[in-house]
Design a protein around this motif. Structure first.
Motif, PDB file in Angstrom:
ATOM      1  N   ASN A  97       7.263  -5.568  -6.186  1.00 52.64           N
ATOM      2  CA  ASN A  97       7.202  -4.960  -7.644  1.00 52.64           C
ATOM      3  C   ASN A  97       6.114  -4.001  -7.913  1.00 52.64           C
ATOM      4  N   ASP A  98       5.370  -3.757  -7.085  1.00 55.68           N
ATOM      5  CA  ASP A  98       4.270  -2.707  -7.215  1.00 55.68           C
ATOM      6  C   ASP A  98       3.747  -1.823  -6.035  1.00 55.68           C
ATOM      7  N   ARG A  99       2.995  -0.900  -6.380  1.00 53.19           N
ATOM      8  CA  ARG A  99       2.241  -0.138  -5.100  1.00 53.19           C
ATOM      9  C   ARG A  99       0.788  -0.379  -5.494  1.00 53.19           C
ATOM     10  N   GLY A 100      -0.107  -0.287  -4.350  1.00 53.85           N
ATOM     11  CA  GLY A 100      -1.554  -0.088  -4.478  1.00 53.85           C
ATOM     12  C   GLY A 100      -1.814   1.064  -3.804  1.00 53.85           C
ATOM     13  N   THR A 101      -3.172   1.380  -4.191  1.00 55.08           N
ATOM     14  CA  THR A 101      -3.644   2.567  -3.489  1.00 55.08           C
ATOM     15  C   THR A 101      -4.599   2.034  -2.330  1.00 55.08           C
ATOM     16  N   PHE A 102      -4.663   0.709  -2.113  1.00 55.75           N
ATOM     17  CA  PHE A 102      -5.323   0.294  -0.913  1.00 55.75           C
ATOM     18  C   PHE A 102      -5.048   0.771   0.391  1.00 55.75           C
ATOM     19  N   ALA A 103      -5.643   1.058   1.293  1.00 57.36           N
ATOM     20  CA  ALA A 103      -5.542   1.676   2.567  1.00 57.36           C
ATOM     21  C   ALA A 103      -5.389   0.633   3.741  1.00 57.36           C
ATOM     22  N   GLN A 104      -4.452   0.511   4.523  1.00 56.71           N
ATOM     23  CA  GLN A 104      -4.280  -0.440   5.761  1.00 56.71           C
ATOM     24  C   GLN A 104      -4.895   0.384   7.122  1.00 56.71           C
ATOM     25  N   THR A 105      -6.040  -0.108   7.497  1.00 55.61           N
ATOM     26  CA  THR A 105      -6.822   0.334   8.572  1.00 55.61           C
ATOM     27  C   THR A 105      -6.878  -0.760   9.669  1.00 55.61           C
ATOM     28  N   SER A 147       0.900  -1.208  -0.003  1.00 57.14           N
ATOM     29  CA  SER A 147       0.029   0.123   0.045  1.00 57.14           C
ATOM     30  C   SER A 147       0.880   1.396  -0.078  1.00 57.14           C
ATOM     31  N   LEU A 148       0.354   2.180  -0.830  1.00 51.59           N
ATOM     32  CA  LEU A 148       1.084   3.374  -0.486  1.00 51.59           C
ATOM     33  C   LEU A 148       1.035   4.315   0.814  1.00 51.59           C
ATOM     34  N   THR A 149       0.165   3.687   1.509  1.00 48.46           N
ATOM     35  CA  THR A 149      -0.319   4.194   2.951  1.00 48.46           C
ATOM     36  C   THR A 149       0.634   3.850   4.034  1.00 48.46           C
ATOM     37  N   ARG A 150       1.474   2.636   3.334  1.00 46.45           N
ATOM     38  CA  ARG A 150       2.299   1.726   4.477  1.00 46.45           C
ATOM     39  C   ARG A 150       3.391   2.682   5.012  1.00 46.45           C
ATOM     40  N   ASP A 151       3.797   2.592   6.117  1.00 47.28           N
ATOM     41  CA  ASP A 151       4.709   3.401   6.912  1.00 47.28           C
ATOM     42  C   ASP A 151       5.565   2.440   7.849  1.00 47.28           C
ATOM     43  N   PRO A 152       6.717   2.044   7.578  1.00 40.64           N
ATOM     44  CA  PRO A 152       7.705   2.393   6.440  1.00 40.64           C
ATOM     45  C   PRO A 152       7.421   1.706   5.011  1.00 40.64           C
ATOM     46  N   GLN A 153       7.345   2.525   4.090  1.00 44.12           N
ATOM     47  CA  GLN A 153       7.121   1.739   2.862  1.00 44.12           C
ATOM     48  C   GLN A 153       7.973   0.521   2.501  1.00 44.12           C
ATOM     49  N   LEU A 154       7.888  -0.492   2.040  1.00 46.30           N
ATOM     50  CA  LEU A 154       8.658  -1.434   1.228  1.00 46.30           C
ATOM     51  C   LEU A 154       9.429  -1.112  -0.002  1.00 46.30           C
ATOM     52  N   PRO A 155      10.505  -0.920  -0.029  1.00 41.50           N
ATOM     53  CA  PRO A 155      11.275  -0.657  -1.314  1.00 41.50           C
ATOM     54  C   PRO A 155      10.831  -1.653  -2.408  1.00 41.50           C
ATOM     55  N   PHE A 156      10.829  -1.321  -3.497  1.00 36.66           N
ATOM     56  CA  PHE A 156      10.949  -2.331  -4.867  1.00 36.66           C
ATOM     57  C   PHE A 156      11.945  -3.433  -4.654  1.00 36.66           C
ATOM     58  N   ASN A 157      11.789  -4.802  -4.860  1.00 38.71           N
ATOM     59  CA  ASN A 157      12.709  -5.865  -4.905  1.00 38.71           C
ATOM     60  C   ASN A 157      13.085  -6.531  -3.483  1.00 38.71           C
ATOM     61  N   THR A 158      12.022  -5.878  -2.511  1.00 40.11           N
ATOM     62  CA  THR A 158      12.163  -6.458  -1.167  1.00 40.11           C
ATOM     63  C   THR A 158      11.449  -7.748  -1.270  1.00 40.11           C
ATOM     64  N   LEU A 159      11.992  -8.832  -0.655  1.00 42.55           N
ATOM     65  CA  LEU A 159      11.599 -10.133  -0.407  1.00 42.55           C
ATOM     66  C   LEU A 159      10.889 -10.267   1.085  1.00 42.55           C
ATOM     67  N   VAL A 160       9.810 -10.621   0.762  1.00 39.44           N
ATOM     68  CA  VAL A 160       8.763 -10.859   2.072  1.00 39.44           C
ATOM     69  C   VAL A 160       8.328 -12.292   2.088  1.00 39.44           C
TER      70      VAL A 160
END
Length: 142
Positions: free
Chosen positions: A98-106, A69-82
């Motif tokens: 490898n992507d960003r979403g507009t979904f919100a984490q609540t 999510s774009l609202t995630r803090d801290p943001q996970l950088p591209f190529n991060t393995l999870v």
């Protein structure tokens, strides 16, 4: 009436975009620690062939990749393995961001990752009929 965009302006825009992507932080900065608690992993659903991810890759709905999510803090950088583990069945899988979403984490909808349909199913998620999400734990890998 819309006028076509001159080729020179398009080239300048592509150059600026390439600079922004090149300046984005790499995956090596992510800490190797589990993230707090559980969250929901969703899946993309139908994506038109030839679509691109935010990192500039061609989208593959069967790859072991995910959006954060774009609202995630801290943001996970591209190529991060999870490492993602389904809490219901213990199935786990390593995905690459490898992507960003507009979904919100609540607190009501703790969405953390949007997985490809293939990764979602490999973790035991059901697409037809769509269960919407699976509860997972996640661990950022070095």
């Amino acid at each position: 009436m819309l006028r076509p965009l001159p080729l020179a302006r398009l080239a300048v825009g592509a150059t600026v975009l390439a600079g922004v992507v090149a300046a984005a932080p790499g995956g090596s900065a992510a800490p190797a620690v589990p993230l707090a608690g559980t969250c929901w992993a969703t899946h993309y659903g139908p994506i038109p062939p030839g679509s691109y991810t935010a990192s500039g890759e061609i989208f593959d709905n069967n790859a072991d990749t995910a959006a954060t999510s774009l609202t995630r803090d801290p943001q996970l950088p591209f190529n991060t393995l999870v490492k993602v583990t389904n809490t219901a069945n213990g199935a786990s899988l390593v995905v690459r961001v490898n992507d960003r979403g507009t979904f919100a984490q609540t607190p009501q909808e703790p969405k953390c990752l949007d997985l490809t349909d293939g990764a979602f199913q490999r973790l035991g998620g059901v697409i037809d009929p769509d269960q919407g999400h699976i509860e997972v734990t996640e661990e950022v890998l070095p």
